[in-house]
Structures are given as C-alpha cells and as structure tokens.
Design a protein around this motif. Structure first.
Motif, short mmCIF file in Angstrom:
data_model
loop_
_atom_site.label_atom_id
_atom_site.label_comp_id
_atom_site.label_asym_id
_atom_site.label_seq_id
_atom_site.Cartn_x
_atom_site.Cartn_y
_atom_site.Cartn_z
N SER A 113 6.38 -9.14 22.55
CA SER A 113 7.52 -8.37 23.05
C SER A 113 7.02 -7.23 23.94
N GLU A 114 7.81 -6.94 24.96
CA GLU A 114 7.54 -5.84 25.87
C GLU A 114 8.79 -4.98 25.96
N LYS A 115 8.67 -3.74 25.54
CA LYS A 115 9.78 -2.80 25.64
C LYS A 115 9.57 -1.97 26.91
N TRP A 116 10.56 -1.98 27.79
CA TRP A 116 10.48 -1.24 29.05
C TRP A 116 11.50 -0.10 29.03
N ILE A 117 11.02 1.11 29.34
CA ILE A 117 11.85 2.32 29.28
C ILE A 117 11.90 2.96 30.66
N PHE A 118 13.11 3.24 31.14
CA PHE A 118 13.35 3.80 32.46
C PHE A 118 13.99 5.18 32.27
N SER A 119 13.29 6.23 32.70
CA SER A 119 13.72 7.61 32.42
C SER A 119 13.96 8.38 33.72
N ILE A 120 15.06 9.12 33.73
CA ILE A 120 15.37 10.03 34.82
C ILE A 120 15.43 11.44 34.23
N VAL A 121 14.75 12.38 34.88
CA VAL A 121 14.73 13.77 34.42
C VAL A 121 15.32 14.64 35.53
N ASP A 122 16.18 15.61 35.14
CA ASP A 122 16.70 16.54 36.14
C ASP A 122 15.93 17.86 36.09
N ARG A 123 16.25 18.77 36.98
CA ARG A 123 15.51 20.04 37.10
C ARG A 123 15.62 20.93 35.86
N ASP A 124 16.64 20.70 35.03
CA ASP A 124 16.81 21.49 33.82
C ASP A 124 16.08 20.86 32.63
N GLY A 125 15.45 19.68 32.86
CA GLY A 125 14.72 19.00 31.79
C GLY A 125 15.56 18.01 31.01
N ASN A 126 16.81 17.81 31.40
CA ASN A 126 17.66 16.82 30.73
C ASN A 126 17.17 15.42 31.08
N ILE A 127 17.11 14.54 30.10
CA ILE A 127 16.57 13.20 30.30
C ILE A 127 17.62 12.15 29.93
N THR A 128 17.73 11.14 30.77
CA THR A 128 18.51 9.95 30.44
C THR A 128 17.57 8.77 30.47
N GLN A 129 17.63 7.94 29.42
CA GLN A 129 16.77 6.77 29.35
C GLN A 129 17.62 5.51 29.18
N LYS A 130 17.18 4.47 29.85
CA LYS A 130 17.74 3.13 29.68
C LYS A 130 16.55 2.25 29.33
N GLN A 131 16.78 1.25 28.51
CA GLN A 131 15.68 0.40 28.12
C GLN A 131 16.14 -1.01 27.79
N PHE A 132 15.20 -1.92 27.79
CA PHE A 132 15.44 -3.28 27.31
C PHE A 132 14.13 -3.83 26.80
N THR A 133 14.23 -4.91 26.02
CA THR A 133 13.05 -5.57 25.47
C THR A 133 12.96 -6.99 26.00
N LEU A 134 11.79 -7.34 26.48
CA LEU A 134 11.53 -8.69 26.95
C LEU A 134 10.76 -9.45 25.87
N THR A 135 11.24 -10.61 25.54
CA THR A 135 10.51 -11.49 24.62
C THR A 135 9.76 -12.48 25.49
N VAL A 136 8.45 -12.36 25.51
CA VAL A 136 7.61 -13.20 26.38
C VAL A 136 7.15 -14.42 25.59
N GLN A 137 7.45 -15.61 26.13
CA GLN A 137 7.08 -16.86 25.45
C GLN A 137 6.33 -17.77 26.38
#
Length: 137
Positions: A113-137
């Motif tokens: 499995s590969e978990k991929w995390i995509f993060s955006i940070v603003d100038r105030d340090g607030n973070i939003t993350q989106k993620q998904f998991t890939l099952t590699v076969q």
C-alpha cells in the motif's frame, strides 16, 4: 462635591467597560480550500493499481483567509506512520489566491500500500490535507 464624585465614578465605570469590550475577536483560522481534480485521467481516491503504474494527480487550492504559501506531496508505504517528501512547491506571488497543480507519481515495483498526502499551507500556518491510498498489486 457630590456631583464631582458621581462624575469620577461614571468615568471609572466607562473606562472599565471600554477595557473589557476590547477583547480580541476569536480568529477562526480558516484553512485553505483544496479539492482533487476528478476528471478523466486523474487519480483522486483509494484505488487498486498495478506495479510501476503512472498516475496523474491534480489539486485546485483556493485562498480562504490568508494567502497560500506552499504545496507538499508526501507518501508512506505499507502503513508506516512517517512520511517522505515527494514534491515541495512554494507559491509565487501570482498564486497567493489560488493554485492549480498536477503531479505525476509512479507506484513502486512491489506489491503493498502507498498512502499519498497532498498538503496546502497558507501564510498563517493553516493546513488542509487531502489523501488517498493506492493498493499496488
């Protein structure tokens, strides 16, 4: 004399009221808005994929409260709790209000499995993350 005492009491009460009413408003710390691109050709959710599969991932980030600062893509393998950085990007002045980015990832040549995390940070340090998991076969 009595009028002077009433006047002094009135000033003290008014002064006290002004100090207590100057409380700083509670900053809601609104994080950036981030969405995966979901059109044909993009990976955006948990998916089963092949070994060394090439995937396109796109994000659209929008400023909510503060200017956007950076975009990071990281991953972890097989349930690991630590991540490794895959891609780091600092927003340019023209991107402070919005980012539209694509990255291409290639899965490992190993099942798991590969978990991929995509993060955006603003100038105030607030973070939003989106993620998904890939099952590699």
């Amino acid at each position: 004399m009595k009028n002077k005492l009433v006047y002094i009491c009135f000033i003290m009460i008014a002064g006290f009221a002004s100090f207590t009413s100057c409380k700083k408003k509670n900053d809601p710390h609104v994080p950036p808005s981030v969405e995966f691109k979901t059109s044909l050709g993009y990976c955006y959710k948990d998916t089963v994929v092949g070994l060394q599969d090439t995937l396109n991932v796109g994000i659209v980030a929008t400023k909510t409260e503060d200017d956007l600062k950076s975009y990071n893509v990281s991953y972890s393998y097989d349930g690991a709790t630590t991540t490794s950085t895959f891609y780091n990007y600092l927003a340019t002045e023209t991107e402070y209000t919005g980012l539209n980015k694509d990255v291409q990832i290639i899965t490992r040549n190993q099942a798991g499995s590969e978990k991929w995390i995509f993060s955006i940070v603003d100038r105030d340090g607030n973070i939003t993350q989106k993620q998904f998991t890939l099952t590699v076969q």
